[in-house]
Motif scaffolding. Structure first.
Motif, PDB file in Angstrom:
ATOM      1  N   ASN A  79     146.774 -44.226 -34.569  1.00 24.03           N
ATOM      2  CA  ASN A  79     148.023 -43.690 -34.009  1.00 24.03           C
ATOM      3  C   ASN A  79     148.261 -44.204 -32.594  1.00 24.03           C
ATOM      4  O   ASN A  79     149.385 -44.576 -32.221  1.00 24.03           O
ATOM      5  N   LYS A  84     152.169 -44.093 -33.012  1.00 28.35           N
ATOM      6  CA  LYS A  84     152.748 -43.261 -34.061  1.00 28.35           C
ATOM      7  C   LYS A  84     152.121 -41.872 -34.040  1.00 28.35           C
ATOM      8  O   LYS A  84     151.079 -41.655 -33.406  1.00 28.35           O
ATOM      9  N   TYR A  86     151.235 -40.128 -37.059  1.00 32.01           N
ATOM     10  CA  TYR A  86     151.046 -40.049 -38.507  1.00 32.01           C
ATOM     11  C   TYR A  86     149.804 -39.217 -38.859  1.00 32.01           C
ATOM     12  O   TYR A  86     148.796 -39.268 -38.163  1.00 32.01           O
ATOM     13  N   ARG A  88     147.473 -38.234 -42.609  1.00 32.50           N
ATOM     14  CA  ARG A  88     147.242 -38.733 -43.957  1.00 32.50           C
ATOM     15  C   ARG A  88     146.806 -37.592 -44.862  1.00 32.50           C
ATOM     16  O   ARG A  88     146.177 -36.644 -44.403  1.00 32.50           O
ATOM     17  N   THR A 119     154.883 -37.304 -39.249  1.00 33.82           N
ATOM     18  CA  THR A 119     155.007 -38.022 -40.523  1.00 33.82           C
ATOM     19  C   THR A 119     153.688 -37.918 -41.276  1.00 33.82           C
ATOM     20  O   THR A 119     152.612 -37.917 -40.662  1.00 33.82           O
ATOM     21  N   ILE A 369     155.259 -41.631 -48.319  1.00 33.51           N
ATOM     22  CA  ILE A 369     155.550 -41.215 -46.956  1.00 33.51           C
ATOM     23  C   ILE A 369     156.575 -40.084 -46.971  1.00 33.51           C
ATOM     24  O   ILE A 369     157.431 -40.006 -47.873  1.00 33.51           O
TER      25      ILE A 369
END
Length: 373
Positions: A79, A84, A86, A88, A119, A369
């Motif tokens: 990241n 970002k 993000y 998972r 995200t 995503i």
């Protein structure tokens, strides 16, 4: 009534690791993960990835019975590098009940937002060596030891939850020909004579160790620009070396060096362990280890674990050297075909090398995503 709780106790973790074996008990295509590996993956004291990763896991139960599981993680290192936020998801397994999936992901979404993420992508794990990509084609094909298997309804659940495609991988059966394509043999010979490349040979695994760290540092270079890739740390490389050397057969380990002795490419193939894992339900004991040893000796299918070439040596015959030697060994040992691991559908460099072979693209898997709203 469906309840969701975080995994914490030894009993919780045992249920978390064993749930897929119960869910796919009668499925002839599902190949269990080695439970010992999973215990290591989720143990911060064993998995060096926890140096830069936060993780949480959840179980779903209905009337006291486990009906779903999921894990989530945040790769702070990646990241930061990509600027970002993000998170998972991984180890997503569930019965065909959208309510169970909804409640599991609700917990995951909440955890991610509390951590400041915006995200979510997945399924994708701790590193590029971890299993990733939801199966969307090839449900009637035997899985590989290094890949995921899932029911078709997983895709439907994710779509209903607002997930969309982010990346796809494809997999091939590459059939062993009756004779080697003269072009591959010629390119291999020219590369070695003109550039001084050498294919190393080994009589013991100890002889591999001086090259092993070079291999995986080169792997970091080779895979640097691929989807979701985060360079392995020295700790992760040490763990990868232990795991791969425990399975690899020296006749299917190919290391190419240049004139200075620097590793510029390598390939790792392993006789298929799928049936051994199925019979042992992912456990080494009491008979799992014996079955693995038997599979390494008697086989007609190879699994391609890794093929990597140093970026500046792409297109200079290194791949041909690896393929030429691999073909010779496969033909000598009566191998019918080799299965590739997941390859990004737009990775032309890797897929171009199969043009000289009869192939069958038999599986496709996907990373999804979704924004955290």
């Amino acid at each position: 009534m469906i309840t969701i709780h975080s995994v914490s106790s030894k009993r919780d973790w045992k249920q978390f690791f064993e749930f897929p074996n119960h869910l796919y008990k009668d499925n002839p295509y599902y190949v269990p993960t080695l439970v010992l590996d999973e215990k290591w993956n989720f143990n911060p004291k064993k998995n060096p990835a926890f140096e830069y990763i936060d993780s949480v896991a959840f179980l779903a139960k209905k009337d006291g019975k486990v009906v779903g599981r999921i894990a989530a993680l945040i790769n702070h290192k990646l990241n930061k590098a990509q600027q970002k936020k993000y998170m998972r998801f991984t180890r997503y397994d569930v019965i065909d009940d959208i309510e169970v999936s909804t409640l599991l992901f609700k917990k995951v979404f909440s955890w991610g937002k509390q951590k400041g993420m915006d995200t979510i992508i997945g399924p994708i794990g701790f590193s590029d060596l971890d299993k990733q990509g939801l199966l969307v084609e090839g449900f009637d094909q035997l899985g590989m030891f290094i890949t995921l298997y899932n029911h078709p309804y997983y895709h439907e659940h994710l779509q209903q939850l607002g997930f969309t495609k982010d990346a796809d991988w494809v997999e091939y059966k590459v059939y062993v020909p009756e004779q080697i394509d003269p072009r591959i043999a010629r390119i291999s010979e020219i590369a070695q004579k003109r550039h001084g490349y050498r294919l190393l040979s080994f009589t013991s695994k100890k002889e591999v160790l001086p090259y092993a760290h070079q291999m995986f540092h080169m792997y970091n270079e080779s895979f640097a620009n691929l989807y979701g890739f985060c360079p392995l740390t020295d700790g992760q490389i040490n763990l990868a070396i232990k795991q791969f050397l425990s399975l690899v057969s020296l006749e299917y380990l190919y290391i190419v060096v240049d004139a200075t002795g620097t590793v510029i490419g390598f390939g790792i193939m392993v006789p298929s362990l799928s049936q051994a894992m199925q019979k042992s339900h992912g456990h080494l004991f009491p008979l799992g280890f014996v079955r693995i040893l038997q599979s390494l000796k008697k086989y007609d299918v190879l699994d391609m674990y890794l093929i990597a070439v140093k970026p500046e040596y792409m297109g200079r015959g290194v791949n041909a050297i690896i393929l030429h030697e691999g073909l010779k060994k496969a033909m000598e040992n009566g191998v019918k075909y080799a299965e590739t691991g997941p390859e990004l559908e737009d990775n032309d460099n890797i897929q171009t090398q199969w043009k000289s072979f009869r192939t069958e693209q038999h599986k496709r898997r996907r990373c999804y995503i979704r924004p955290l709203e």
